[in-house]
Design an enzyme around this catalytic site. Structure first.
Site, PDB file in Angstrom:
ATOM      1  N   ASP A  30       0.850  -1.189   0.000  1.00 50.88           N
ATOM      2  CA  ASP A  30       0.000   0.000   0.000  1.00 50.88           C
ATOM      3  C   ASP A  30       0.889   1.243   0.000  1.00 50.88           C
ATOM      4  OD1 ASP A  30      -3.212   0.501   0.995  1.00 50.88           O
ATOM      5  OD2 ASP A  30      -1.817   2.190   1.107  1.00 50.88           O
ATOM      6  N   GLY A  92     -15.463   3.025   3.876  1.00 47.72           N
ATOM      7  CA  GLY A  92     -14.059   3.401   3.697  1.00 47.72           C
ATOM      8  C   GLY A  92     -13.443   2.981   2.386  1.00 47.72           C
ATOM      9  N   HIS A  99     -10.291  -5.382  -3.130  1.00 53.32           N
ATOM     10  CA  HIS A  99      -8.956  -5.634  -2.585  1.00 53.32           C
ATOM     11  C   HIS A  99      -9.068  -6.033  -1.125  1.00 53.32           C
ATOM     12  CE1 HIS A  99      -9.950  -1.350  -2.350  1.00 53.32           C
ATOM     13  NE2 HIS A  99      -9.299  -1.314  -1.204  1.00 53.32           N
TER      14      HIS A  99
END
Ligand code: 5GP
Length: 113
Positions: A30, A92, A99
């Site tokens: 990330d 969110g 994912h």
């Protein structure tokens, strides 16, 4: 489904720090890590969100979870890690290509924020 950031990563149109790839999925760090280990694992098949997954996606979804476990172990976290799937903006989700977040390396609280 329109192109997202993640389909561009799959197609190597934008760079990512890739840790695992096979025919079905891709995993990469990330860009804004929320833990010492924060990796995203995504299906190559574009599913917008988990709520849009079909019965026929069963083995693909299982594949993502099992590979997430292997990746956590490879990162040194066999016993303690957290998997998160945000579904929809209110939960969110910001990138609309399914994912699984793999988070590890710190204490996690419950309930999540
Ligand atoms: P969501 O909020 O949709 O559950 O998670 C999307 C994740 O994608 C976020 O944790 C965010 O930091 C990550 N992200 C957004 N843009 C990029 C990017 O360009 N590259 C990488 N590697 N991660 C990204």
């Amino acid at each position: 489904m329109t192109d997202t950031l993640f389909s561009k990563i799959i197609n190597r149109e934008i760079p990512a720090d890739i840790v695992y790839e096979d025919d079905l999925c891709l995993a990469f760090h990330d860009i804004t890590p929320q833990a010492p280990v924060h990796i995203l694992i995504i299906p190559k098949q574009a599913i917008v969100k988990i709520a849009d997954a079909a019965e026929s996606d069963q083995s693909l979804l299982g594949h993502l979870l099992l590979k997430a476990r292997v990746i956590a172990k490879e990162q040194g976290y066999e016993d303690a890690f957290r998997l998160v799937i945000n579904n929809g903006s209110a939960a969110g989700q910001t990138v609309f290509h399914l994912h699984v977040h793999i988070l590890a390396g710190r204490q996690f609280n419950w309930p999540p924020g």
